[in-house]
Design a protein around this motif. Structure first.
Motif, PDB file in Angstrom:
ATOM      1  N   SER A 246      44.574  51.308  38.264  1.00 30.91           N
ATOM      2  CA  SER A 246      43.234  51.117  38.826  1.00 30.91           C
ATOM      3  C   SER A 246      43.079  51.760  40.203  1.00 30.91           C
ATOM      4  N   THR A 247      44.144  52.384  40.717  1.00 32.39           N
ATOM      5  CA  THR A 247      44.048  53.072  42.001  1.00 32.39           C
ATOM      6  C   THR A 247      43.229  54.346  41.837  1.00 32.39           C
ATOM      7  N   PHE A 248      42.409  54.643  42.830  1.00 36.88           N
ATOM      8  CA  PHE A 248      41.511  55.811  42.903  1.00 36.88           C
ATOM      9  C   PHE A 248      40.227  55.629  42.094  1.00 36.88           C
ATOM     10  N   ALA A 249      40.110  54.536  41.326  1.00 35.15           N
ATOM     11  CA  ALA A 249      38.921  54.369  40.500  1.00 35.15           C
ATOM     12  C   ALA A 249      37.666  54.095  41.326  1.00 35.15           C
ATOM     13  N   ASN A 250      37.828  53.738  42.595  1.00 35.53           N
ATOM     14  CA  ASN A 250      36.676  53.489  43.458  1.00 35.53           C
ATOM     15  C   ASN A 250      36.341  54.685  44.345  1.00 35.53           C
ATOM     16  N   GLN A 251      37.123  55.754  44.251  1.00 36.43           N
ATOM     17  CA  GLN A 251      36.860  56.892  45.124  1.00 36.43           C
ATOM     18  C   GLN A 251      35.802  57.805  44.517  1.00 36.43           C
ATOM     19  N   ARG A 252      34.919  58.303  45.365  1.00 34.18           N
ATOM     20  CA  ARG A 252      33.710  58.984  44.902  1.00 34.18           C
ATOM     21  C   ARG A 252      34.036  60.182  44.010  1.00 34.18           C
ATOM     22  N   ARG A 253      34.954  61.048  44.449  1.00 30.61           N
ATOM     23  CA  ARG A 253      35.211  62.261  43.679  1.00 30.61           C
ATOM     24  C   ARG A 253      35.820  61.939  42.318  1.00 30.61           C
ATOM     25  N   GLN A 254      36.829  61.081  42.314  1.00 32.33           N
ATOM     26  CA  GLN A 254      37.490  60.759  41.058  1.00 32.33           C
ATOM     27  C   GLN A 254      36.552  60.013  40.109  1.00 32.33           C
ATOM     28  N   HIS A 255      35.794  59.079  40.656  1.00 35.72           N
ATOM     29  CA  HIS A 255      34.897  58.291  39.818  1.00 35.72           C
ATOM     30  C   HIS A 255      33.760  59.134  39.272  1.00 35.72           C
ATOM     31  N   SER A 256      33.276  60.081  40.057  1.00 36.43           N
ATOM     32  CA  SER A 256      32.179  60.916  39.573  1.00 36.43           C
ATOM     33  C   SER A 256      32.629  61.807  38.420  1.00 36.43           C
ATOM     34  N   ALA A 257      33.903  62.149  38.387  1.00 32.97           N
ATOM     35  CA  ALA A 257      34.426  62.958  37.285  1.00 32.97           C
ATOM     36  C   ALA A 257      34.691  62.116  36.043  1.00 32.97           C
ATOM     37  N   GLN A 258      34.888  60.808  36.220  1.00 36.17           N
ATOM     38  CA  GLN A 258      35.117  59.875  35.112  1.00 36.17           C
ATOM     39  C   GLN A 258      34.225  58.656  35.345  1.00 36.17           C
TER      40      GLN A 258
ATOM     41  N   ASP B  79      32.664  48.362  36.301  1.00 38.89           N
ATOM     42  CA  ASP B  79      32.173  49.501  35.526  1.00 38.89           C
ATOM     43  C   ASP B  79      31.901  49.127  34.070  1.00 38.89           C
ATOM     44  N   TYR B  80      32.295  47.932  33.662  1.00 35.66           N
ATOM     45  CA  TYR B  80      32.052  47.466  32.296  1.00 35.66           C
ATOM     46  C   TYR B  80      30.852  46.527  32.284  1.00 35.66           C
ATOM     47  N   ARG B  81      30.098  46.552  31.195  1.00 31.90           N
ATOM     48  CA  ARG B  81      28.845  45.795  31.135  1.00 31.90           C
ATOM     49  C   ARG B  81      29.041  44.319  31.426  1.00 31.90           C
ATOM     50  N   ASP B  82      30.079  43.721  30.855  1.00 28.34           N
ATOM     51  CA  ASP B  82      30.299  42.284  31.027  1.00 28.34           C
ATOM     52  C   ASP B  82      31.390  41.967  32.039  1.00 28.34           C
ATOM     53  N   GLY B  83      31.837  42.968  32.799  1.00 29.61           N
ATOM     54  CA  GLY B  83      32.875  42.734  33.795  1.00 29.61           C
ATOM     55  C   GLY B  83      34.259  42.540  33.203  1.00 29.61           C
ATOM     56  N   LEU B  84      34.442  42.967  31.951  1.00 30.86           N
ATOM     57  CA  LEU B  84      35.727  42.844  31.268  1.00 30.86           C
ATOM     58  C   LEU B  84      36.117  44.200  30.704  1.00 30.86           C
ATOM     59  N   SER B  85      37.402  44.518  30.788  1.00 27.76           N
ATOM     60  CA  SER B  85      37.899  45.804  30.307  1.00 27.76           C
ATOM     61  C   SER B  85      38.734  45.610  29.046  1.00 27.76           C
ATOM     62  N   GLY B  86      39.410  46.674  28.622  1.00 19.48           N
ATOM     63  CA  GLY B  86      40.262  46.594  27.447  1.00 19.48           C
ATOM     64  C   GLY B  86      41.340  45.545  27.559  1.00 19.48           C
ATOM     65  N   GLN B  87      41.718  45.175  28.799  1.00 22.70           N
ATOM     66  CA  GLN B  87      42.757  44.145  28.965  1.00 22.70           C
ATOM     67  C   GLN B  87      42.286  42.771  28.504  1.00 22.70           C
ATOM     68  N   ALA B  88      40.987  42.613  28.249  1.00 23.50           N
ATOM     69  CA  ALA B  88      40.513  41.341  27.699  1.00 23.50           C
ATOM     70  C   ALA B  88      41.028  41.115  26.289  1.00 23.50           C
ATOM     71  N   THR B  89      41.465  42.194  25.613  1.00 21.29           N
ATOM     72  CA  THR B  89      41.946  42.051  24.240  1.00 21.29           C
ATOM     73  C   THR B  89      43.467  42.077  24.132  1.00 21.29           C
ATOM     74  N   THR B  90      44.170  42.449  25.195  1.00 21.36           N
ATOM     75  CA  THR B  90      45.619  42.623  25.095  1.00 21.36           C
ATOM     76  C   THR B  90      46.357  41.293  25.224  1.00 21.36           C
ATOM     77  N   SER B  91      47.561  41.276  24.690  1.00 21.55           N
ATOM     78  CA  SER B  91      48.344  40.046  24.568  1.00 21.55           C
ATOM     79  C   SER B  91      49.304  39.867  25.735  1.00 21.55           C
TER      80      SER B  91
END
Length: 662
Positions: free
Chosen positions: A559-571, A628-640
């Motif tokens: 989750s590092t860099f996911a809040n930075q403008r350049r990286q986030h704008s590309a993804q 960044d997810y609609r309900d505030g939950l990511s794929g980790q909501a499904t992992t064990s």
């Protein structure tokens, strides 16, 4: 204008561990660049780190202590913040015992000093619960150590000599661009590139061949390849009899089933498996490079022990550039911070809590004592820990006192009672090991800490002082910690040049004549397939027919860099990738919003319909923050939260889900 260049090290959880140069003018950093003389860094920085100054000088960086009041944060002095921390930790300890305090950290920095030295001392002195830090590569290196022991692997600087490259569960074009350059050197010399990955990653797209097993069935693929090697008479009997254990036993296992049997388990055509095995054995030198992606399932330790046996069976270790590389445990551990953690400070034995079971630790009423205080640094468990809904439920507890040391208001920091501002790599002293190459890298502070930010070490020194922990070890400086870590180590030009190669006498062909780090000195051959827990569960597949994997993205590091403008704008937005057949069966078109769910939880994001995903597999790249997810939950909501039996490692990619339109 006073200008100087300061030598440093990229601290992030990446095998490349780059040597950096920071240009400073009048006390302000104005440029970061890769060290042109470093054999791996080679003068460039990746797309995650090349704009590191944007991180250092970000407007939203936390530069002052924050305390929660009436449900919101307000700025506080260090004295007030420390008073609150001391009161909260003392209250938990006095009412429920030291084990009610849980430390939580990982590789937000790989620094040997800023990672977990003074922090460990404080937690040990308090008698806090021990954190089992196995969330990343432990299953894999448990398996490879079963085969090789802790001994030198193929040095990346020798990779260009290889003429056949087998990358297994690794996408270096996105996650290790400097090591990728060494592979490109081999390709320029004529090497063939084969990638094993259920997902067509950036690396797989440029490979000569791409094998796509079902998640968690990698051992079946490897055994099938080894059976084909033996069928073709391409195994190296002379080398195996001289330098391996379990050779006859392996031949016995391989004789039980034809390649077609293993093809049925892993979902790769038998002719492709056989060809891949024969090519690896005959196109020499042949190099197997394992990645972390294939080890996040229940049978992972056995799988990695088995896959790592392939180069031994073929005698690949004879050749310069041939053999196996994964995480170079021997060189990575040549300098260790473990003795600096001072477990002797503990008042007595303490319980151990696995970091991948944080959700249970924070919510299970049977926890005795309950976790009443959480201290988190160098990690963002609210975004990256499995069974996310339980993790968030625990972090929301009114009776949980939470302290977070951070640079930004992450998903985890947002739940804290106290947030302490942390320095970036440009603002503190450190020493960084590598889990990808054989160099140790020095980090000199380039600038003074911004605002009131402090290194992790200093923050924990101040916490120790406020808690009245009086052992002299709590007053040791960072320089003293570094000297202690390097005691007895031949530093060479480490402090002056900024990096030093760890030489254990491995040479260019470390195991041509055996000499493995096992008890016998011989490689231990394995051919074991232990099926994944969920992916191979036919009954569960009736309810949740898709297997889901969560690879890393190109520009975020977890989750590092996911809040930075350049990286986030590309993804900018998260998505899940569905094969066209799976999408059509569910009425899903490219760009549709979908819900991905199982019995543990669900998340919502856009669908990308592409044969980059194989049939039966949904791919959910990870790293975006929860907002960044609609309900505030990511794929980790499904992992064990389930762990491997060996290594106690997580099983993120051993996960069955279903996908539906919202």
């Amino acid at each position: 204008m006073a200008t100087r260049v300061v030598r440093g090290a990229c601290p992030h959880d990446c095998p490349d561990t780059c040597a950096m140069h920071t240009t400073v003018e009048d006390g302000r950093a104005v440029k970061v660049a890769g060290d042109p003389d470093h054999p791996i860094t080679a003068g460039f920085l990746c797309g995650k780190v090349s704009n590191y100054l944007d991180r250092v000088y970000a407007e939203d960086r936390i530069l002052h202590p924050l305390v929660r009041e009436d449900g919101a944060f307000r700025r506080a002095s260090w004295d007030e913040a420390l008073d609150r921390i001391a009161a909260g930790l003392t209250r938990a300890r006095e009412e429920f015992g030291g084990e009610s305090i849980l430390p939580y950290s990982y590789m937000g920095t790989q620094g040997l000093i800023q990672g977990n030295t003074m922090s460990a001392r404080v937690m040990n002195a308090l008698g806090a619960s021990a954190l089992e830090r196995t969330i990343c590569a432990t299953a894999g290196y448990t398996g490879t150590a079963m085969t090789h022991g802790v001994s030198p692997e193929v040095d990346p600087e020798e990779w260009p000599h290889a003429r056949h490259l087998l990358l297994w569960g690794w996408n270096p074009l996105s996650t290790a661009p400097h090591l990728w350059r060494k592979l490109l050197d081999a390709r320029a010399n004529g090497a063939r590139l084969v990638v094993v990955d259920p997902f067509r990653s950036r690396t797989a797209r440029v490979a000569d061949e791409h094998l796509r097993p079902l998640p968690g069935t990698d051992a079946a693929l490897a055994i099938g390849m080894m059976r084909a090697v033996v069928d073709a008479g391409l195994h190296d009997e002379e080398w195996c009899r001289a330098h391996a254990e379990g050779y006859e036993e392996m031949l016995g296992v391989l004789s039980r089933h034809p390649v077609e049997h293993w093809a049925g388990l892993c979902g790769v055509p038998a002719e492709d498996i056989a060809r891949a095995g024969r090519d690896f054995a005959s196109n020499r030198p042949s190099l197997l490079r394992l990645g972390v992606g294939a080890q996040r399932h229940m049978g992972a330790p056995a799988a990695y022990a088995t896959i790592a046996s392939l180069p031994a069976l073929t005698g690949a270790w004879r050749d310069r550039g041939g053999g196996c590389s994964y995480i170079p445990l021997a060189t990575a551990a040549a300098v260790s911070s473990y003795p600096l953690e001072r477990e002797d400070l503990r008042p007595g034995p303490v319980r151990t809590i696995n970091m991948s079971q944080l959700g249970t630790a924070l919510t299970d009423p049977a926890m005795d004592p309950p976790v009443k205080a959480l201290v988190c640094w160098n990690s963002n468990p609210a975004a990256i820990a499995p069974d996310q809904e339980r993790v968030l439920e625990g972090l929301r507890r009114d009776d949980l006192f939470t302290v977070v040391l951070e640079q930004f208001m992450t998903d985890t920091a947002a739940h804290a009672d106290v947030v302490l501002p942390s320095t970036t790599q440009l603002e503190h002293l450190d020493l960084v090991f590598s889990w990808g190459h054989h160099y140790l890298t020095w980090n000199e502070p380039a600038i003074e800490p911004l605002g009131e930010a402090k290194p992790n070490t200093e923050a924990f020194r101040l916490i120790a002082e406020r808690l009245r922990l009086d052992d002299p070890c709590f007053r040791e400086t960072d320089a003293e910690l570094l000297d202690a870590a390097l005691a007895g180590f031949d530093e060479g030009e480490l402090r002056t040049r900024g990096w030093h190669k760890i030489d254990l006498g491995q040479g260019p062909v470390p195991h041509a004549r055996g000499g493995f780090g096992t008890e016998s000195g011989r490689v231990a051959l394995h051919a074991r397939y232990e099926p994944p827990a969920e992916v191979a569960d036919a009954v569960l597949a009736e309810r949740f027919p898709l297997a889901m994997i969560t690879p890393k993205t190109h520009l975020f590091l977890n989750s590092t860099f996911a809040n930075q403008r350049r990286q986030h704008s590309a993804q900018p937005v998260p998505s899940v990738v569905l094969h066209p057949e799976d999408a059509a069966a569910r009425g899903v078109y490219d760009g549709n919003e979908v819900r991905v769910f199982n019995a543990r939880g669900s998340f919502v994001c856009a669908a990308r319909v592409s044969d980059d995903a194989r049939v039966g597999v949904v791919v959910a790249p990870m790293g975006w923050w929860n907002s960044d997810y609609r309900d505030g939950l990511s794929g980790q909501a499904t992992t064990s939260q389930r762990l491997t039996e060996l290594g106690n490692a997580p099983t993120f990619n051993d996960n069955r889900v279903e996908v539906a339109l919202t």
